[in-house]
Design a protein around this motif. Structure first.
Motif, mmCIF file in Angstrom:
data_model
loop_
_atom_site.group_PDB
_atom_site.id
_atom_site.type_symbol
_atom_site.label_atom_id
_atom_site.label_comp_id
_atom_site.label_asym_id
_atom_site.label_seq_id
_atom_site.Cartn_x
_atom_site.Cartn_y
_atom_site.Cartn_z
ATOM 1 N N ALA A 1 0.836 -1.193 0.000
ATOM 2 C CA ALA A 1 0.000 0.000 0.000
ATOM 3 C C ALA A 1 0.872 1.244 0.000
ATOM 4 C CB ALA A 1 -0.915 0.002 1.223
ATOM 5 N N SER A 2 0.293 2.362 -0.416
ATOM 6 C CA SER A 2 1.027 3.617 -0.446
ATOM 7 C C SER A 2 1.221 4.165 0.960
ATOM 8 C CB SER A 2 0.267 4.644 -1.295
ATOM 9 O OG SER A 2 -0.965 4.983 -0.661
ATOM 10 N N GLN A 3 2.099 5.159 1.069
ATOM 11 C CA GLN A 3 2.380 5.769 2.367
ATOM 12 C C GLN A 3 1.120 6.375 2.969
ATOM 13 O OE1 GLN A 3 2.585 9.410 2.711
ATOM 14 N NE2 GLN A 3 3.487 9.566 4.758
ATOM 15 N N LYS A 4 0.266 6.980 2.138
ATOM 16 C CA LYS A 4 -0.961 7.595 2.635
ATOM 17 C C LYS A 4 -1.931 6.548 3.165
ATOM 18 C CE LYS A 4 -0.902 11.812 -0.163
ATOM 19 N NZ LYS A 4 -1.643 12.637 -1.164
ATOM 20 N N VAL A 5 -2.020 5.426 2.481
ATOM 21 C CA VAL A 5 -2.927 4.368 2.924
ATOM 22 C C VAL A 5 -2.450 3.778 4.257
ATOM 23 C CG1 VAL A 5 -3.834 2.077 2.376
ATOM 24 C CG2 VAL A 5 -3.701 3.826 0.593
ATOM 25 N N PRO B 1 6.648 7.820 12.313
ATOM 26 C CA PRO B 1 7.492 7.966 11.125
ATOM 27 C C PRO B 1 6.701 8.331 9.870
ATOM 28 C CG PRO B 1 8.134 6.033 12.366
ATOM 29 C CD PRO B 1 6.872 6.527 12.973
ATOM 30 N N TYR B 2 5.506 7.763 9.732
ATOM 31 C CA TYR B 2 4.685 8.077 8.560
ATOM 32 C C TYR B 2 4.137 9.500 8.633
ATOM 33 C CZ TYR B 2 4.872 3.208 7.081
ATOM 34 O OH TYR B 2 5.313 1.972 6.655
ATOM 35 N N LEU B 3 3.854 9.964 9.843
ATOM 36 C CA LEU B 3 3.426 11.361 9.990
ATOM 37 C C LEU B 3 4.549 12.323 9.619
ATOM 38 C CD1 LEU B 3 1.463 11.202 13.380
ATOM 39 C CD2 LEU B 3 0.503 11.675 11.110
#
Length: 239
Positions: A50-54, A175-177
């Motif tokens: 999945a993408s980073q946003k997902v 980390p994703y934020l």
């Protein structure tokens, strides 16, 4: 030996930690559950390419859903337990009012069963039964294992569970934020958080800190690896 009478040991006072409070268990369980479950969720979604946003959306959704679910579950559980205890305490209060002699004898039998001689047990029961509130407290402790007026708080348990789960679940999302595009930064933070959480819990138990930390790290890693494998399998097959 200085001071006191020869052969008489000085008084030794010590304190115990609170092991009956309503905040510790939900707080510890909430933090552990938030960290493990949300990292496992993120790992499963990331395993599906999945993408980073997902992945970020899944992590935030898991944080919110899990925190509210944990809080609601703890509130209902602790409230139901407290209501049951209060109902049984009321039964005991009525029995003390209706059958004081029988209840006094019952209390004496409790002390006898613990090794007190019958005469002393009867006298202790008689003296305790003179005060209705004291008698109720003793009967509740002996028969129900609870103390009237000192039952766990549902709000405290729910609040502790909500906050601790949210903190634990936020760690692998950070980390994703901050713009991470792979699972490795989240895995590193989650691993560190798991080890530190396990080591911290060992400070209030008899376990060594390294044992508690390693155990929690291994369990969390196993959960994340399993969900990552499922995510990779489902993603690869386009399901």
């Amino acid at each position: 030996m200085t001071g006191g009478r020869p052969g008489v040991r000085p008084e030794h006072h010590h304190q115990h930690r609170d092991v009956t409070g309503g905040w510790l268990r939900p707080a510890v369980f909430g933090a552990m559950d938030g960290l493990v479950s949300n990292f496992a969720l993120i790992a499963g979604v990331a395993g599906g390419q999945a993408s980073q946003k997902v992945v970020l959306l899944a992590g935030l959704a898991g944080l919110a859903a899990g925190a509210f679910s944990m809080a609601a579950g703890e509130y209902i559980s602790v409230a139901s337990q407290a209501e049951l205890a209060e109902a049984e305490i009321e039964v005991e209060r009525l029995e003390l009012a209706r059958h004081p002699v029988a209840e006094e004898q019952e209390l004496a039998e409790v002390f006898e069963a613990r090794g007190v001689d019958p005469e002393t047990a009867a006298e202790v029961a008689r003296q305790l039964s003179r005060d209705p509130d004291e008698a109720l407290e003793v009967h509740a402790k002996e028969e129900l294992g609870v103390t009237p007026g000192d039952l766990p708080s549902p709000l405290l348990a729910a609040g502790s569970s909500f906050l601790s789960f949210a903190v634990g679940a936020l760690l692998p999302v950070l980390p994703y934020l901050l713009g991470a595009t792979s699972l490795w930064p989240a895995a590193g933070i989650a691993a560190l958080g798991l080890f530190c959480a396990g080591a911290l819990v060992s400070r209030i138990t008899a376990r060594a800190w390294w044992f508690g930390g390693s155990r929690q790290l291994l369990l969390g890693a196993a959960a994340a690896a399993t969900t990552y494998g499922f995510g990779a399998l489902i993603g690869t097959n386009g399901l």
